[in-house]
Design a protein around this motif. Structure first.
Motif, mmCIF file in Angstrom:
data_model
loop_
_atom_site.group_PDB
_atom_site.id
_atom_site.type_symbol
_atom_site.label_atom_id
_atom_site.label_comp_id
_atom_site.label_asym_id
_atom_site.label_seq_id
_atom_site.Cartn_x
_atom_site.Cartn_y
_atom_site.Cartn_z
ATOM 1 N N ASP A 283 2.096 -0.038 10.371
ATOM 2 C CA ASP A 283 2.458 1.285 9.881
ATOM 3 C C ASP A 283 3.320 1.195 8.627
ATOM 4 O OD1 ASP A 283 1.146 2.179 12.160
ATOM 5 O OD2 ASP A 283 2.999 2.244 13.331
ATOM 6 N N ALA A 284 4.333 0.350 8.673
ATOM 7 C CA ALA A 284 5.218 0.205 7.519
ATOM 8 C C ALA A 284 4.479 -0.402 6.329
ATOM 9 C CB ALA A 284 6.431 -0.657 7.890
ATOM 10 N N PHE A 285 3.640 -1.397 6.606
ATOM 11 C CA PHE A 285 2.999 -2.121 5.511
ATOM 12 C C PHE A 285 1.799 -1.387 4.929
ATOM 13 C CE2 PHE A 285 5.933 -5.255 6.500
ATOM 14 C CZ PHE A 285 5.867 -6.296 5.594
ATOM 15 N N THR A 286 1.386 -0.295 5.557
ATOM 16 C CA THR A 286 0.344 0.520 4.940
ATOM 17 C C THR A 286 0.812 1.022 3.582
ATOM 18 O OG1 THR A 286 -0.625 1.216 7.044
ATOM 19 C CG2 THR A 286 -0.998 2.657 5.159
ATOM 20 N N TRP A 287 2.080 1.422 3.498
ATOM 21 C CA TRP A 287 2.612 1.891 2.214
ATOM 22 C C TRP A 287 2.618 0.767 1.179
ATOM 23 C CZ3 TRP A 287 6.967 0.814 -0.850
ATOM 24 C CH2 TRP A 287 7.200 1.727 -1.880
ATOM 25 N N ILE A 288 3.031 -0.436 1.606
ATOM 26 C CA ILE A 288 2.996 -1.603 0.713
ATOM 27 C C ILE A 288 1.570 -1.844 0.231
ATOM 28 C CG2 ILE A 288 3.160 -4.115 0.708
ATOM 29 C CD1 ILE A 288 5.857 -3.153 0.452
#
Length: 367
Positions: A283-288
Motif C-alpha cells: 500500500d505504501a509503496f504504490t505511491w513510490i
C-alpha cells in the motif's frame, strides 16, 4: 596420582580461535577444521567480512539450511499481512528459488538479516552472511538485466521485491552510507524504478508462479481508488500544501508533477485510514511506484517541493513501524528531509513532523 605427567599436545599457532579457546589441537584444515565440523560451529579461518558456511561431516551447508528453515518458519510471516500472500512467500517463492539461484540467495539474505535483528549476540555474523548472499545474487541478476526477456523479467521483479525487504531491513547506523544514494536518501527509494521496468517488460501475468503477487498488488491498488479512500485526516494539510505550490512561479512540467504526487498521496492516506488494520508495504509503496519516473528523480537534486512532499510520505512509512524491516525509517527519513529544507519548507512539513512524533533539533543543536 602424584608423579603422573599430563600428556601435552602440539600447539598450533595458526589454528582457529575456537580450538585455541578450547586448548585443543587444530588440524588447520580450511575453510573449516575437523573439530569445528564435528561440533557444528563456525570456524573462523575465513577473512574478516567473508563468512564461511558451516559444513556438516556429510558436506551439507548447515548455515544455508538454518537460514532456509528460519525463512520458512518465521521470516515469511513478517513480510505481509494477507494469509494468502504469506502462503505465497512461504511456499511459492521458495519453490522459485530452488530453480533460480539468485532468488534463493535473496531469500537467504533476507532471512539472515531477520536473524541478525533478533539475535544481537550474533548480529555481525548474520549481517556478514546476508551481505555475501545478496552480493552474489546481485552479480547474477545484473548479468541478466541488459538482455532481460519477459520470462526473466518476472524473476528479476521477484528479486527486486526481495531486495527491497533486504534494503529496508539493513540496520541503520550513524554515518553508515552503505545503502544511501548521493542525495542521502536510501537506495530503496529508487529501487522501484527498476521494478517498474521489469513489469513493463514482463506484463502482468495471468498464470504462472508469480501471478498471485501481481494479482494481490492490483487488488490493493483498487482499494485506494474506491470511495472509502476518498478522505483522511491528512487531506486538509495536503490541500493547503497544494495551494502553496499553486502560488509559486514553477515551471509547468514541475507543477504538474507536484499536483499528481499530492493527488496520489491523498489516495494513499485515504487507504491507510480506511483500512488501518490491514495496511501493508504494498500500500505504501504504490505511491513510490507511481512517482518513480517523475517525482523521485527530483529527490536526487533535490528540489524543496519534492522533499516537502516526500516528508508527508514518511508518515505512511511510520504506520509500518511494527515490522522489523521498517522500524525507524519514517523518523529517520523525515529527519533527513528536515535537514534538506529551508525555514519555509520546515514550516510546510510541520503536520507531518507532528504526526510522526519526531522532535526537530533546536537552533543551538543545529549550530
Amino acid at each position: 596420582m602424584t608423579g603422573t605427567k599430563r600428556k601435552g599436545h602440539h600447539k598450533s599457532r595458526l589454528g582457529c580461535n575456537n580450538c585455541k579457546a578450547r586448548k585443543v589441537k587444530c588440524d588447520e584444515n580450511k575453510p573449516s577444521c575437523s573439530n569445528c565440523i564435528r561440533r557444528q560451529v563456525d570456524c573462523d579461518f575465513s577473512p574478516i567480512g567473508t563468512p564461511q558456511p558451516r559444513v556438516s561431516p556429510g558436506g551439507l551447508n548447515m548455515t544455508d539450511l538454518e537460514l532456509l528453515h528460519h525463512y520458512s518458519t518465521a521470516t515469511y510471516l513478517t513480510l505481509v499481512e494477507s494469509p494468502t500472500m504469506r502462503e505465497f512467500y512461504r511456499k511459492t517463492v521458495v519453490q522459485v528459488g530452488l530453480s533460480c539461484d539468485y532468488i534463493m540467495r535473496a531469500i537467504l539474505a533476507v532471512s539472515s538479516l531477520h536473524l541478525a535483528h533478533h539475535r544481537p549476540e550474533r548480529r555481525d555474523h548474520y549481517q556478514a552472511v546476508a551481505i555475501a548472499h545478496h552480493q552474489a545474487a546481485s552479480q547474477a541478476a545484473m548479468l541478466l538485466i541488459s538482455d532481460a526477456t519477459p520470462e526473466s523479467a518476472q524473476m528479476l521483479f521477484m528479486f527486486s521485491v526481495l531486495t527491497t525487504y533486504y534494503a529496508l531491513g539493513w540496520p541503520r547506523k550513524s554515518g553508515d552510507t552503505l545503502l544511501l544514494a548521493d542525495s542521502g536518501f536510501p537506495d530503496w527509494v529508487y529501487l522501484t524504478r527498476g521494478t517498474k521496468g521489469f513489469i513493463d517488460l514482463a506484463g502482468v501475468p495471468n498464470d504462472g508462479p508469480l501471478a498471485p503477487l501481481f494479482a494481490h498488488s492490483t487488488n490493493r491498488y483498487m482499494l485506494r481508488e474506491g470511495p472509502e479512500a476518498s478522505d483522511s485526516s491528512a487531506h486538509p494539510a495536503l490541500t493547503e500544501l497544494g495551494d502553496v505550490f499553486a502560488r509559486r512561479p514553477l515551471e509547468e512540467g514541475l507543477r504538474q508533477i507536484y499536483v499528481t504526487a499530492l493527488r496520489e498521496l491523498k489516495k494513499s492516506f485515504g487507504q491507510a485510514q480506511a483500512y488501518a488494520g490491514q495496511y501493508e508495504m504494498t500500500d505504501a509503496f504504490t505511491w513510490i511506484f507511481l512517482m518513480a519516473e517523475d517525482l523521485l528523480p527530483l529527490l536526487r537534486t533535490p528540489t524543496q517541493e519534492a522533499v516537502v512532499i516526500f516528508a508527508f510520505f514518511c508518515v505512511l512509512l511510520k504506520k509500518l513501524d511494527g515490522h522489523w524491516w521498517m522500524q525507524g525509517w519514517g523518523r529517520h527519513l523525515i529527519a533527513h528531509s528536515y535537514g534538506l529544507l529551508d525555514e519555509e519548507g520546515r514550516l510546510l512539513i510541520r503536520w507531518a513532523v507532528e504526526e510522526i512524533g519526531w522532535v526537530p533539533p533546536s537552533a543551538m543543536e543545529r549550530l
